[in-house]
Motif scaffolding. Structure first.
Motif, PDB file in Angstrom:
ATOM      1  N   LEU A 154       0.862  -1.182   0.000  1.00 43.75           N
ATOM      2  CA  LEU A 154       0.000   0.000   0.000  1.00 43.75           C
ATOM      3  C   LEU A 154       0.896   1.230   0.000  1.00 43.75           C
ATOM      4  CD1 LEU A 154      -2.936   1.150   0.301  1.00 43.75           C
ATOM      5  CD2 LEU A 154      -2.496   1.217   2.768  1.00 43.75           C
ATOM      6  N   TYR A 155       0.644   2.136  -0.952  1.00 40.13           N
ATOM      7  CA  TYR A 155       1.489   3.309  -1.109  1.00 40.13           C
ATOM      8  C   TYR A 155       0.738   4.583  -0.732  1.00 40.13           C
ATOM      9  CZ  TYR A 155       4.364   0.090  -3.842  1.00 40.13           C
ATOM     10  OH  TYR A 155       5.118  -0.976  -4.242  1.00 40.13           O
ATOM     11  N   SER A 156       1.470   5.562  -0.232  1.00 40.22           N
ATOM     12  CA  SER A 156       0.901   6.883   0.066  1.00 40.22           C
ATOM     13  C   SER A 156       0.567   7.603  -1.234  1.00 40.22           C
ATOM     14  CB  SER A 156       1.906   7.718   0.859  1.00 40.22           C
ATOM     15  OG  SER A 156       1.586   9.090   0.773  1.00 40.22           O
ATOM     16  N   PRO A 157      -0.661   8.102  -1.403  1.00 44.13           N
ATOM     17  CA  PRO A 157      -0.982   8.871  -2.613  1.00 44.13           C
ATOM     18  C   PRO A 157      -0.166  10.155  -2.726  1.00 44.13           C
ATOM     19  CG  PRO A 157      -2.981   8.219  -1.437  1.00 44.13           C
ATOM     20  CD  PRO A 157      -1.823   7.945  -0.528  1.00 44.13           C
ATOM     21  N   TYR A 158       0.280  10.683  -1.583  1.00 38.52           N
ATOM     22  CA  TYR A 158       1.021  11.949  -1.589  1.00 38.52           C
ATOM     23  C   TYR A 158       2.504  11.742  -1.896  1.00 38.52           C
ATOM     24  CZ  TYR A 158       3.381  16.145   0.057  1.00 38.52           C
ATOM     25  OH  TYR A 158       4.186  17.249   0.140  1.00 38.52           O
ATOM     26  N   SER A 159       3.161  10.867  -1.156  1.00 36.74           N
ATOM     27  CA  SER A 159       4.611  10.713  -1.290  1.00 36.74           C
ATOM     28  C   SER A 159       5.023   9.555  -2.191  1.00 36.74           C
ATOM     29  CB  SER A 159       5.246  10.503   0.089  1.00 36.74           C
ATOM     30  OG  SER A 159       4.854   9.231   0.611  1.00 36.74           O
ATOM     31  N   GLY A 160       4.114   8.616  -2.404  1.00 41.69           N
ATOM     32  CA  GLY A 160       4.453   7.421  -3.173  1.00 41.69           C
ATOM     33  C   GLY A 160       5.192   6.369  -2.381  1.00 41.69           C
ATOM     34  N   GLU A 161       5.456   6.637  -1.096  1.00 42.08           N
ATOM     35  CA  GLU A 161       6.177   5.679  -0.262  1.00 42.08           C
ATOM     36  C   GLU A 161       5.260   4.539   0.181  1.00 42.08           C
ATOM     37  OE1 GLU A 161       7.666   7.865   3.022  1.00 42.08           O
ATOM     38  OE2 GLU A 161       9.163   8.973   1.860  1.00 42.08           O
ATOM     39  N   GLN A 162       5.853   3.362   0.359  1.00 44.68           N
ATOM     40  CA  GLN A 162       5.072   2.237   0.870  1.00 44.68           C
ATOM     41  C   GLN A 162       4.771   2.464   2.343  1.00 44.68           C
ATOM     42  OE1 GLN A 162       6.490  -1.711  -0.027  1.00 44.68           O
ATOM     43  NE2 GLN A 162       5.379  -2.614   1.702  1.00 44.68           N
ATOM     44  N   ILE A 163       3.510   2.267   2.720  1.00 46.22           N
ATOM     45  CA  ILE A 163       3.118   2.490   4.113  1.00 46.22           C
ATOM     46  C   ILE A 163       2.660   1.214   4.813  1.00 46.22           C
ATOM     47  CG2 ILE A 163       2.592   4.946   3.901  1.00 46.22           C
ATOM     48  CD1 ILE A 163      -0.313   4.290   3.395  1.00 46.22           C
ATOM     49  N   ALA A 164       2.391   0.147   4.051  1.00 48.32           N
ATOM     50  CA  ALA A 164       1.984  -1.119   4.677  1.00 48.32           C
ATOM     51  C   ALA A 164       1.929  -2.207   3.621  1.00 48.32           C
ATOM     52  CB  ALA A 164       0.625  -0.967   5.358  1.00 48.32           C
ATOM     53  N   GLU A 165       1.799  -3.446   4.096  1.00 46.33           N
ATOM     54  CA  GLU A 165       1.460  -4.576   3.241  1.00 46.33           C
ATOM     55  C   GLU A 165       0.067  -5.033   3.640  1.00 46.33           C
ATOM     56  OE1 GLU A 165       4.505  -7.607   1.774  1.00 46.33           O
ATOM     57  OE2 GLU A 165       5.303  -6.992   3.729  1.00 46.33           O
ATOM     58  N   ILE A 166      -0.795  -5.169   2.660  1.00 46.09           N
ATOM     59  CA  ILE A 166      -2.211  -5.438   2.926  1.00 46.09           C
ATOM     60  C   ILE A 166      -2.594  -6.807   2.380  1.00 46.09           C
ATOM     61  CG2 ILE A 166      -4.567  -4.601   2.562  1.00 46.09           C
ATOM     62  CD1 ILE A 166      -2.819  -2.718   4.229  1.00 46.09           C
ATOM     63  N   ALA A 167      -3.326  -7.560   3.174  1.00 42.94           N
ATOM     64  CA  ALA A 167      -3.824  -8.860   2.736  1.00 42.94           C
ATOM     65  C   ALA A 167      -4.765  -8.703   1.549  1.00 42.94           C
ATOM     66  CB  ALA A 167      -4.556  -9.542   3.897  1.00 42.94           C
ATOM     67  N   PHE A 168      -4.621  -9.592   0.566  1.00 43.91           N
ATOM     68  CA  PHE A 168      -5.539  -9.661  -0.573  1.00 43.91           C
ATOM     69  C   PHE A 168      -6.224 -11.013  -0.518  1.00 43.91           C
ATOM     70  CE2 PHE A 168      -4.737  -5.685  -2.168  1.00 43.91           C
ATOM     71  CZ  PHE A 168      -5.282  -5.472  -3.431  1.00 43.91           C
ATOM     72  N   ALA A 169      -7.475 -10.995  -0.114  1.00 39.85           N
ATOM     73  CA  ALA A 169      -8.193 -12.240   0.140  1.00 39.85           C
ATOM     74  C   ALA A 169      -8.505 -12.976  -1.156  1.00 39.85           C
ATOM     75  CB  ALA A 169      -9.489 -11.950   0.890  1.00 39.85           C
ATOM     76  N   ASP A 170      -8.456 -14.310  -1.082  1.00 39.57           N
ATOM     77  CA  ASP A 170      -8.967 -15.114  -2.190  1.00 39.57           C
ATOM     78  C   ASP A 170     -10.380 -15.576  -1.834  1.00 39.57           C
ATOM     79  OD1 ASP A 170      -8.771 -17.250  -0.405  1.00 39.57           O
ATOM     80  OD2 ASP A 170      -6.994 -18.121  -1.365  1.00 39.57           O
ATOM     81  N   GLU A 171     -10.992 -16.336  -2.720  1.00 41.22           N
ATOM     82  CA  GLU A 171     -12.394 -16.713  -2.528  1.00 41.22           C
ATOM     83  C   GLU A 171     -12.600 -17.547  -1.268  1.00 41.22           C
ATOM     84  OE1 GLU A 171     -15.751 -19.023  -5.149  1.00 41.22           O
ATOM     85  OE2 GLU A 171     -14.520 -17.519  -6.156  1.00 41.22           O
ATOM     86  N   SER A 172     -11.636 -18.392  -0.934  1.00 41.68           N
ATOM     87  CA  SER A 172     -11.788 -19.231   0.252  1.00 41.68           C
ATOM     88  C   SER A 172     -11.758 -18.399   1.529  1.00 41.68           C
ATOM     89  CB  SER A 172     -10.678 -20.296   0.294  1.00 41.68           C
ATOM     90  OG  SER A 172      -9.402 -19.704   0.496  1.00 41.68           O
ATOM     91  N   GLU A 173     -10.991 -17.322   1.523  1.00 40.70           N
ATOM     92  CA  GLU A 173     -10.923 -16.448   2.701  1.00 40.70           C
ATOM     93  C   GLU A 173     -12.189 -15.596   2.831  1.00 40.70           C
ATOM     94  OE1 GLU A 173      -6.049 -16.329   2.578  1.00 40.70           O
ATOM     95  OE2 GLU A 173      -7.246 -14.925   1.389  1.00 40.70           O
ATOM     96  N   VAL A 174     -12.761 -15.209   1.704  1.00 41.60           N
ATOM     97  CA  VAL A 174     -14.056 -14.526   1.746  1.00 41.60           C
ATOM     98  C   VAL A 174     -15.126 -15.477   2.280  1.00 41.60           C
ATOM     99  CG1 VAL A 174     -15.786 -13.239   0.429  1.00 41.60           C
ATOM    100  CG2 VAL A 174     -13.378 -13.094  -0.216  1.00 41.60           C
ATOM    101  N   GLU A 175     -15.042 -16.734   1.861  1.00 41.52           N
ATOM    102  CA  GLU A 175     -15.971 -17.757   2.356  1.00 41.52           C
ATOM    103  C   GLU A 175     -15.888 -17.868   3.879  1.00 41.52           C
ATOM    104  OE1 GLU A 175     -18.425 -20.958   3.123  1.00 41.52           O
ATOM    105  OE2 GLU A 175     -18.341 -19.760   1.284  1.00 41.52           O
ATOM    106  N   MET A 176     -14.680 -17.814   4.431  1.00 44.73           N
ATOM    107  CA  MET A 176     -14.505 -17.866   5.883  1.00 44.73           C
ATOM    108  C   MET A 176     -15.222 -16.698   6.556  1.00 44.73           C
ATOM    109  SD  MET A 176     -10.442 -18.808   6.135  1.00 44.73           S
ATOM    110  CE  MET A 176     -10.366 -18.244   7.836  1.00 44.73           C
ATOM    111  N   ALA A 177     -15.118 -15.524   5.956  1.00 44.48           N
ATOM    112  CA  ALA A 177     -15.743 -14.331   6.536  1.00 44.48           C
ATOM    113  C   ALA A 177     -17.270 -14.425   6.494  1.00 44.48           C
ATOM    114  CB  ALA A 177     -15.271 -13.085   5.786  1.00 44.48           C
ATOM    115  N   ILE A 178     -17.807 -14.876   5.375  1.00 46.02           N
ATOM    116  CA  ILE A 178     -19.263 -15.026   5.268  1.00 46.02           C
ATOM    117  C   ILE A 178     -19.758 -16.077   6.258  1.00 46.02           C
ATOM    118  CG2 ILE A 178     -21.170 -15.689   3.746  1.00 46.02           C
ATOM    119  CD1 ILE A 178     -19.452 -14.656   1.387  1.00 46.02           C
TER     120      ILE A 178
END
Length: 479
Positions: free
Chosen positions: A27-51
């Motif tokens: 995840l990058y800052s829109p202002y500086s372009g620097e990376q500010i975090a790493e964010i999970a990108f869920a797949d379908e099985s992980e969405v299934e867990m949430a539902i």
């Protein structure tokens, strides 16, 4: 803490736990372009867990008494008040929202959850006079409202706390459970909200935050039969796609707009210019009801343009974390490029640039365009950038025709000293809300909010959102 976000992986929040995902993206800052975090990108099985977690928690919320739901929301309010600066810093960091504007969003978010707590205590039905119809004698009937179940909340980047609150708050108030998919650029505030709600006493599984792509997370939520409500804020194209796929699910859509303001003759310009400039350029115009089009009576046109441009030139551009900044970066470099192309298109069609029209890094200068062709993209599409057009009209009626000549209809404003003109405009404007003697960008969080045409269906605002997220049931008793 924010200073350490770039070293942290932000996981999924499912069933009260932080769940490590199979995939992460920077995840990058829109202002500086620097990376500010790493964010999970869920797949379908992980969405299934949430539902599944939300579905399992559904009976718990359905049986929870109103006062308990209200208390959880009140606890959240206290926690947000105690951590208001942290909330604002997250908003400024991930969305490049100027510090003062971010603080304002936090204050509004707190008020939104206060309203949600109040609404939890006053969900009610009505009695029906059954004997009003032949054959209805000796019967008592009344309605109750019951939660629908799992709510899928899909939220945008521009108000990453308050527009989430407009979905999460009424869902909890009504006794539903939630799977929240925040915008890809602004997940940090939603993940922080999950942390605060857990501290506030919300049972496990009631809120689940699933970050990732709309094509994976959104599609699964739309198609899953356990999801009973979809509440979405975003682009018309995506919203229409959701409606077409949702079947019999309840759907609330808050979509795009090209909000307009009419300035009638006789208006005191000195009292409205600063307000109108704020409406056009707050958060760099990335607001659904940002003032995009202004139609000014010819008697005031030259003076309005002069004063508006002068006020625009006082705006300070810079770092969103600087309290003196008025306008900062657009959400992505692509949006800067698109905005510059739209400005050039308007120029080619005869428009003139009164101020702005250029970019400084990812910051687009606040831009005022004059004599814009109604068919230009900056007029007929949602610009979502710090661009406003000012066109001359000979009458309020002509202005109304220009406002209505749009596929959108969220909110509109009119400044006029004439009450008859105001009422006639309110009746004639094809929008969900008319602001008389104010800008179309005005909103307080308990009012009914939503649009017509391609601006969406349904209404937000806590009482109205609760109605969208509950089902009315009739109970009839024969004596």
């Amino acid at each position: 803490m924010i200073e350490r976000l770039k070293t942290l992986k932000k996981h999924l929040f499912i069933n009260g736990e932080w769940v490590e995902a199979k995939q992460y993206q920077p995840l990058y800052s829109p202002y500086s372009g620097e990376q500010i975090a790493e964010i999970a990108f869920a797949d379908e099985s992980e969405v299934e867990m949430a539902i599944q977690a939300a579905e399992q928690a559904r009976p718990i919320m359905a049986k929870m008494p109103a006062h308990q739901r209200a208390t959880i929301l009140e606890n959240l309010v206290k926690l947000m008040e105690e951590n208001a600066d942290e909330c604002a810093r997250l908003i400024a960091l991930e969305a490049a929202k100027p510090w003062t504007t971010a603080k304002g969003e936090v204050a509004r978010t707190i008020m939104t959850y206060k309203f949600a707590a109040e609404e939890a205590r006053r969900i009610h039905g009505e009695t029906i006079p059954m004997d009003a119809a032949p054959g209805g004698e000796d019967r008592i009937a009344f309605t109750i409202r019951q939660p629908l179940g799992v709510v899928a909340a899909i939220t945008p980047f521009n108000f990453p706390m308050n527009l989430v609150a407009h979905k999460v708050g009424p869902a909890i108030a009504a006794g539903n459970t939630i799977v929240l998919k925040p915008a890809t650029q602004t997940p940090l505030t939603s993940l922080y909200l999950a942390e605060l709600l857990q501290k506030a006493g919300l049972p496990n599984g009631v809120i689940n935050v699933v970050t990732g792509s709309g094509s994976t997370v959104g599609e699964k939520l739309i198609q899953d039969q356990r999801v009973k409500v979809i509440t979405f804020t975003g682009s018309p194209a995506v919203g229409i796609g959701i409606r077409n796929k949702a079947g019999l699910k309840k759907v609330t859509l808050e979509l795009g707009s090209n909000a307009a303001l009419i300035v009638d003759q006789g208006t005191d310009l000195n009292s409205i210019i600063a307000r109108a400039v704020t409406g056009a350029f707050a958060f760099a115009g990335q607001v659904c009801i940002s003032l995009q089009r202004v139609y000014v009576h010819e008697a005031l046109y030259e003076s309005f343009v002069e004063k508006f441009v002068a006020q625009t030139k006082t705006l300070r551009l810079g770092n969103p974390l600087d309290p003196e900044t008025d306008v900062s970066a657009l959400i992505s470099p692509k949006d800067v490029e698109r905005s510059l192309q739209w400005i050039e298109e308007a120029k080619q069609a005869g428009a003139t640039i009164a101020t702005g029209g250029a970019a400084e890094g990812n910051i687009l200068q606040p831009t005022v365009l004059l004599n814009v062709d109604p068919k230009a993209k900056v007029s007929c599409q949602e610009v979502f950038a710090p661009i406003v057009l000012i066109n001359k009209v000979s009458s309020v009626q002509e202005a109304i025709e220009y406002v209505n000549d749009s596929r959108f209809g969220l909110q509109a404003g009119i400044y006029t000293p004439n009450i008859t003109t105001a009422i006639q405009a309110a009746e004639a404007l094809e929008v969900g809300g008319v602001m008389i003697n104010d800008i179309p960008t005005f909103r307080v969080d308990h009012m009914p909010y939503g649009g017509v045409k391609e601006s969406g269906i349904g209404r937000e605002g806590l009482k109205y959102a609760v109605e969208e997220m509950t089902e009315m049931k009739l109970v009839c008793i024969k004596k």
